[in-house]
Enzyme design. Sequence first.
Site, PDB file in Angstrom:
ATOM      1  N   HIS A 151     -12.632  11.968  10.955  1.00  0.00           N
ATOM      2  CA  HIS A 151     -11.338  11.709   9.917  1.00  0.00           C
ATOM      3  C   HIS A 151     -11.760  12.608   8.801  1.00  0.00           C
ATOM      4  O   HIS A 151     -12.772  12.776   8.266  1.00  0.00           O
ATOM      5  CB  HIS A 151     -11.466  10.249   9.778  1.00  0.00           C
ATOM      6  CG  HIS A 151     -10.822   9.411  10.648  1.00  0.00           C
ATOM      7  ND1 HIS A 151     -11.354   9.042  11.720  1.00  0.00           N
ATOM      8  CD2 HIS A 151      -9.574   9.039  11.177  1.00  0.00           C
ATOM      9  CE1 HIS A 151     -10.791   8.272  12.695  1.00  0.00           C
ATOM     10  NE2 HIS A 151      -9.514   8.120  12.152  1.00  0.00           N
TER      11      HIS A 151
ATOM     12  N   GLY B  70       0.990  -1.338  -0.037  1.00  0.00           N
ATOM     13  CA  GLY B  70       0.170  -0.114   0.015  1.00  0.00           C
ATOM     14  C   GLY B  70       0.953   1.294   0.003  1.00  0.00           C
ATOM     15  O   GLY B  70       0.502   2.544   0.450  1.00  0.00           O
ATOM     16  N   ALA B  71       2.074   0.960  -0.727  1.00  0.00           N
ATOM     17  CA  ALA B  71       3.055   2.132  -0.525  1.00  0.00           C
ATOM     18  C   ALA B  71       2.761   3.387  -1.240  1.00  0.00           C
ATOM     19  O   ALA B  71       3.235   4.630  -0.882  1.00  0.00           O
ATOM     20  CB  ALA B  71       4.508   1.600  -1.075  1.00  0.00           C
TER      21      ALA B  71
ATOM     22  N   LYS C 188     -11.659   8.960   4.068  1.00  0.00           N
ATOM     23  CA  LYS C 188     -11.520   7.687   4.868  1.00  0.00           C
ATOM     24  C   LYS C 188     -12.879   6.693   4.655  1.00  0.00           C
ATOM     25  O   LYS C 188     -14.298   7.303   4.496  1.00  0.00           O
ATOM     26  CB  LYS C 188     -11.617   7.951   6.398  1.00  0.00           C
ATOM     27  CG  LYS C 188     -11.456   6.670   7.096  1.00  0.00           C
ATOM     28  CD  LYS C 188     -11.416   6.825   8.606  1.00  0.00           C
ATOM     29  CE  LYS C 188     -11.298   5.545   9.534  1.00  0.00           C
ATOM     30  NZ  LYS C 188     -10.386   4.669   9.073  1.00  0.00           N
TER      31      LYS C 188
END
Length: 253
Positions: free
Chosen positions: A139, A9-10, A143
């Site tokens: 959030h 998930g870089a 999200k």
Amino acid sequence: MTISIGVLGAAGRMGQAIIASADAAGVTVKGGVDRVGAITGSFADAASLAAQVDVLVDFSSPAALAAHLAVATDAETPLLIGTTGLGDAHHAAIDQAAAHVAILQTANTSLGVNVLRGLVEQAARVLGTDWDIEIVEMHHRHKLDSPSGTALLLGESANIGREAASATALNRFDRMREGAHEREEGGVYYASLRGGSVAGDHQVIFAGEGERIELGHRAESRAIFAKGALRGAIWLAGKPAGRYTMADALGFA
Ligand code: NAD
């Protein structure tokens, strides 16, 4: 000892925060992959990355979990899972994989929230079900899951505290509270707000007759989650197969 990690998930917000914080934590990022392949380093996919690192760190999506568990198990590489929105089937799959490899799964890697969990448990134990518990979280607008995994963790802590004091604790789930609703004694209720760039605010309200206690945490940036994830990864490196929590990594357990 310096450890090496691979980030799954870089390309995401958390993946990028972890990569940015790694040097300061003394951790080497050997590579990072996302849906589209390599984001940093030269590994094309999670499987080739897994074989070359001490720990995999996954902040991606529940849909990616099965593949990431398989990769970690095959390579026998410990895996830290920070992804939230996991259901019962995901947790069962984590339990199964943890029989073969070390897995730390947590909905919140920050030191502050993990300290807050203990405070919530203590308050709930003392106050019992006479005091209603409402958990409010906010959030950023992107999200996806609600209530947040952290809100559910805090609710779990409240229930653990209440259950220690009485056998009648209930965990009622009321995301919307639309229309006529009678509040049930012993219920833990959640409200989720979404908007802007908020990294993560949580407030646990204990509402009694004539008084309220409010315990909360505000994340000012994702750096706190990244720092906690890296601390968790350092702790997880070389651990035997098993399922671990952030409390284990922080020495609270
Ligand atoms: P994001 O959407 O910015 O990043 C997620 C990344 O995962 C994206 O780049 C996406 O392309 C990638 N992804 C999705 N499916 C994939 C797949 N199959 N294979 C590889 N990569 C895939 O989200 P984010 O804000 O970085 O959050 C990621 C997750 O971490 C969410 O579940 C979030 O709730 C959670 N989170 C946990 C903590 C914690 O402390 N545990 C803190 C913040 C966020």
